[in-house]
Design a protein around this motif. Structure first.
Motif, PDB file in Angstrom:
ATOM      1  N   THR A   1       7.969  -6.910  -6.486  1.00 23.86           N
ATOM      2  CA  THR A   1       8.811  -5.734  -6.227  1.00 23.86           C
ATOM      3  C   THR A   1       9.416  -5.724  -4.824  1.00 23.86           C
ATOM      4  O   THR A   1       9.827  -4.669  -4.330  1.00 23.86           O
ATOM      5  CB  THR A   1       8.015  -4.445  -6.469  1.00 23.86           C
ATOM      6  OG1 THR A   1       6.787  -4.488  -5.728  1.00 23.86           O
ATOM      7  CG2 THR A   1       7.687  -4.268  -7.939  1.00 23.86           C
TER       8      THR A   1
ATOM      9  N   TRP B   1       8.680  -3.216  -1.915  1.00 21.10           N
ATOM     10  CA  TRP B   1       7.778  -2.187  -2.453  1.00 21.10           C
ATOM     11  C   TRP B   1       6.483  -2.763  -3.009  1.00 21.10           C
ATOM     12  O   TRP B   1       5.758  -2.086  -3.734  1.00 21.10           O
ATOM     13  CB  TRP B   1       8.503  -1.375  -3.543  1.00 21.10           C
ATOM     14  CG  TRP B   1       9.633  -0.584  -2.964  1.00 21.10           C
ATOM     15  CD1 TRP B   1       9.577   0.611  -2.318  1.00 21.10           C
ATOM     16  CD2 TRP B   1      11.023  -0.968  -2.947  1.00 21.10           C
ATOM     17  NE1 TRP B   1      10.838   0.998  -1.904  1.00 21.10           N
ATOM     18  CE2 TRP B   1      11.750   0.049  -2.279  1.00 21.10           C
ATOM     19  CE3 TRP B   1      11.726  -2.057  -3.440  1.00 21.10           C
ATOM     20  CZ2 TRP B   1      13.127  -0.004  -2.081  1.00 21.10           C
ATOM     21  CZ3 TRP B   1      13.100  -2.118  -3.246  1.00 21.10           C
ATOM     22  CH2 TRP B   1      13.773  -1.098  -2.575  1.00 21.10           C
TER      23      TRP B   1
ATOM     24  N   ASP C   1       3.656  -3.247  -1.681  1.00 23.13           N
ATOM     25  CA  ASP C   1       2.439  -2.534  -1.264  1.00 23.13           C
ATOM     26  C   ASP C   1       2.164  -1.323  -2.146  1.00 23.13           C
ATOM     27  O   ASP C   1       1.002  -0.973  -2.395  1.00 23.13           O
ATOM     28  CB  ASP C   1       2.541  -2.123   0.205  1.00 23.13           C
ATOM     29  CG  ASP C   1       2.404  -3.317   1.153  1.00 23.13           C
ATOM     30  OD1 ASP C   1       1.698  -4.277   0.782  1.00 23.13           O
ATOM     31  OD2 ASP C   1       3.014  -3.295   2.241  1.00 23.13           O
ATOM     32  N   GLU C   2       3.215  -0.680  -2.659  1.00 23.50           N
ATOM     33  CA  GLU C   2       3.013   0.469  -3.557  1.00 23.50           C
ATOM     34  C   GLU C   2       2.301   0.031  -4.840  1.00 23.50           C
ATOM     35  O   GLU C   2       1.391   0.710  -5.320  1.00 23.50           O
ATOM     36  CB  GLU C   2       4.356   1.110  -3.903  1.00 23.50           C
ATOM     37  CG  GLU C   2       4.998   1.860  -2.746  1.00 23.50           C
ATOM     38  CD  GLU C   2       6.297   2.539  -3.155  1.00 23.50           C
ATOM     39  OE1 GLU C   2       6.485   2.753  -4.377  1.00 23.50           O
ATOM     40  OE2 GLU C   2       7.107   2.846  -2.267  1.00 23.50           O
TER      41      GLU C   2
ATOM     42  N   ASP D   1      -1.262  -2.726   4.348  1.00 19.76           N
ATOM     43  CA  ASP D   1       0.129  -3.170   4.223  1.00 19.76           C
ATOM     44  C   ASP D   1       0.232  -4.683   4.382  1.00 19.76           C
ATOM     45  O   ASP D   1      -0.341  -5.247   5.321  1.00 19.76           O
ATOM     46  CB  ASP D   1       1.018  -2.511   5.286  1.00 19.76           C
ATOM     47  CG  ASP D   1       1.306  -1.058   4.966  1.00 19.76           C
ATOM     48  OD1 ASP D   1       1.051  -0.646   3.822  1.00 19.76           O
ATOM     49  OD2 ASP D   1       1.784  -0.343   5.863  1.00 19.76           O
TER      50      ASP D   1
ATOM     51  N   SER E   1       9.639   2.166   7.099  1.00 21.52           N
ATOM     52  CA  SER E   1       9.290   2.207   5.678  1.00 21.52           C
ATOM     53  C   SER E   1      10.496   1.802   4.842  1.00 21.52           C
ATOM     54  O   SER E   1      11.633   1.803   5.322  1.00 21.52           O
ATOM     55  CB  SER E   1       8.832   3.617   5.285  1.00 21.52           C
ATOM     56  OG  SER E   1       9.861   4.552   5.536  1.00 21.52           O
ATOM     57  N   ALA E   2      10.231   1.473   3.576  1.00 15.63           N
ATOM     58  CA  ALA E   2      11.291   1.030   2.672  1.00 15.63           C
ATOM     59  C   ALA E   2      12.015   2.223   2.064  1.00 15.63           C
ATOM     60  O   ALA E   2      11.436   3.268   1.824  1.00 15.63           O
ATOM     61  CB  ALA E   2      10.692   0.163   1.569  1.00 15.63           C
ATOM     62  N   SER E   3      13.313   2.037   1.811  1.00 14.04           N
ATOM     63  CA  SER E   3      14.136   3.063   1.179  1.00 14.04           C
ATOM     64  C   SER E   3      14.989   2.392   0.106  1.00 14.04           C
ATOM     65  O   SER E   3      15.436   1.259   0.279  1.00 14.04           O
ATOM     66  CB  SER E   3      15.036   3.729   2.224  1.00 14.04           C
ATOM     67  OG  SER E   3      16.135   4.375   1.619  1.00 14.04           O
ATOM     68  N   PHE E   4      15.248   3.097  -0.998  1.00 14.32           N
ATOM     69  CA  PHE E   4      16.084   2.522  -2.059  1.00 14.32           C
ATOM     70  C   PHE E   4      17.551   2.478  -1.654  1.00 14.32           C
ATOM     71  O   PHE E   4      18.326   1.692  -2.173  1.00 14.32           O
ATOM     72  CB  PHE E   4      15.921   3.309  -3.362  1.00 14.32           C
ATOM     73  CG  PHE E   4      14.635   2.998  -4.062  1.00 14.32           C
ATOM     74  CD1 PHE E   4      14.440   1.762  -4.662  1.00 14.32           C
ATOM     75  CD2 PHE E   4      13.601   3.919  -4.112  1.00 14.32           C
ATOM     76  CE1 PHE E   4      13.247   1.445  -5.300  1.00 14.32           C
ATOM     77  CE2 PHE E   4      12.408   3.617  -4.748  1.00 14.32           C
ATOM     78  CZ  PHE E   4      12.225   2.384  -5.342  1.00 14.32           C
TER      79      PHE E   4
END
Length: 519
Positions: free
Chosen positions: A229, A232, A234-235, A246, A300-303
């Motif tokens: 992914t 993402w 880590d989610e 992480d 952090s990650a963002s879409f």
């Protein structure tokens, strides 16, 4: 159209949920996930791929559009990564000539030492590519450099070096891999976010996912589960082990897109060292020019990552030193940002110094996580991952077929326009009734391409169509916003939706596309 076609998603969803157990479940529909799924399917394993949003929605549609060995990694001394990437570059050029083309790059020399210094490095680049080299690097006189790239800043230019790499359309390669996967019996479903993992006796044996269109929850089981992914991962890892630390240290790369007049020759430009220590590319792409990239650590990650004002200024200021005339803010047709899934370094190294090698980790619960890497090495990433999955899950161990696998639509025909990315599918699209109806005067696409994207390529939203089935959002964000109502109308017609649904789809798209417009 005379009647509403059957919604293709119905059959896919049915195939997803009727199998009692898959050999391999892949979570993530970007470069690494699609590469893994194609690898598994061509080895004869049953494969299901689940994608939370759309194929290549994240990093995999936001690259510099290069299939390359990584000149910068050579400067860092990572010869093994460069050698592997150059081999993969050559294989991809053979396996998808409708998507990958050779491109000459001019490295301008404004100092007496630049030619010999970079020339030696690029000769090593040639040597590492071996039989799969795309072309031999050579020194250029000042006149030859300007002939190839007429808009290079002439003042102080002493010459340059010419070398060759590959160029491609990233999102179209993702869709091509999707079609290749389906051709080999694999099943893929987008807009299907995984909401949890299924565990028995401490082992991961499947996943729960939600159909984003209906809200319905489903369960699927598999002998091996691959977490691919991207930023993402880590989610998903925490669905297996809630206290998992992480793995990633995401970094943002920004690009701007301008008109072709700023780079009218047949070559790209590579600036080998910018103020922040990265390389900067100006690359002709779909009759436009892509300029980038930056390297900014993000928390952090963002879409939908957004370009920072200082990133755009950095690109424009650097370009202004090497291009004449140089683009200004007013010339930017679109600006896009992508996140790199960089594996956390030991000792907290700077993001631009982190290796782009891919990494495979297997948890105590048996979750296989693949991350790192880049588009060029997607096939090798998939090969390594499936080999590990076979051993872990007790699947038959089979040899890889992908080094010589011709991807869906394979064609080496020369098509001068955007039709080339469809390969052999182009003729079928051009035979459709509305192939001659242009979507927007400032975009090269026809209405038939949208219908094809819905019927054959899994597109479900206006953004799927305008960002990734076509590249309208990246080529001209404002024009794509103008095209959104007609796009939504076609989508509603194809999927049997009403006008209210189409109006909401337009609003949703315009909210996303506004972030690609440079005010």
């Amino acid at each position: 159209m005379s009647s509403v076609p059957a919604d293709p998603r119905i059959a896919v969803l049915q195939a997803t949920t009727t199998a009692s157990q898959w050999d391999i479940l892949v979570i993530g529909g970007g470069a690494s996930g699609l590469g893994t799924a194609v690898e598994a399917a061509t080895r004869g394993h049953s494969v299901l791929l689940l994608e939370a949003h759309d194929y290549a929605k994240g990093t995999s549609s936001r690259s510099t559009k290069l299939v390359h060995g990584g000149v910068r990694y050579l400067a860092q001394g990572n010869v093994s990564l460069v050698r592997e990437a150059l081999r993969e570059r050559g294989l991809l050029r053979q396996n998808a000539p409708h998507l990958v083309r050779d491109l000459g790059f001019v490295v301008p020399a404004y100092d007496w030492w630049a030619g010999p210094f970079y020339g030696i490095g690029l000769k090593l680049y040639d040597v590492l590519a071996g039989k799969l080299n795309l072309g031999t690097s050579k020194n250029l006189t000042r006149e030859a450099a300007l002939k190839r790239t007429p808009t290079l800043q002439p003042e102080g230019l002493m010459g340059g070096i010419l070398y060759f790499d590959g160029q491609f359309d990233d999102a179209r390669l993702a869709i091509t891999l999707l079609r290749t996967l389906e051709n080999h019996g694999g099943v893929a479903l987008n807009h299907a976010p995984v909401t949890g993992l299924i565990k028995e006796d401490g082992k991961v044996v499947g996943a729960r996912f939600r159909d984003a269109e209906t809200g319905q929850e489903h369960e699927v089981r598999a002998k091996a589960v691959v977490n691919a992914t991207g930023v993402w991962v880590d989610e998903i890892r925490r669905m297996d082990a809630p206290d998992a630390p992480d793995m990633l240290s995401p970094s943002q790369g920004v690009h701007i897109v301008v008109d072709r007049k700023f780079l009218p020759g047949d070559s790209a430009v590579m600036i080998p060292r910018t103020d922040d220590g990265r390389v900067l590319f100006a690359v002709p792409w779909h009759d436009h020019v892509v300029i980038g990239t930056t390297d900014t650590a993000v928390p952090s990650a963002s879409f939908e990552p957004r370009a920072l004002a200082e990133e755009v200024e950095f690109i424009l200021n650097t370009a202004a030193r090497y291009l004449s005339p140089a683009p200004t803010r007013a010339d930017v047709r679109s600006v896009y940002a992508g996140l790199r899934p960089l594996v956390k370094p030991e000792g907290g190294a700077d993001t631009k110094a982190i290796s782009r090698d891919h990494i495979i980790r297997i948890s105590e619960g048996g979750l296989i996580t693949l991350t790192g890497g880049k588009w060029t090495t997607y096939r090798r990433m998939g090969e390594d991952t499936v080999t590990r999955a076979e051993g872990l899950a007790g699947l038959p161990e089979r040899l890889t077929l992908t080094p010589k696998l011709k991807l869906h639509g394979w064609s080496d025909e020369e098509r001068p326009d955007h039709w080339k990315v469809y390969g052999t599918d182009a003729e079928r699209i051009q035979a459709m009734p509305d192939a001659g109806i242009q979507l927007h005067p400032d975009l090269p696409y026809s209405e038939a391409e949208l219908r094809w994207g819905i019927r054959m390529e899994g597109a479900r939203t206006v953004e799927d169509l305008l960002s990734r089935r076509t590249r309208a959002l990246l080529l001209n964000a404002r024009a794509s916003m103008d095209a959104a109502p007609r796009t939504a109308a076609i989508l509603a017609e194809e999927l049997g939706k009403d006008e209210a649904w189409a109006a909401a789809a337009v609003q949703e798209y315009r909210a996303v596309a506004a972030g690609y417009v440079l005010e």
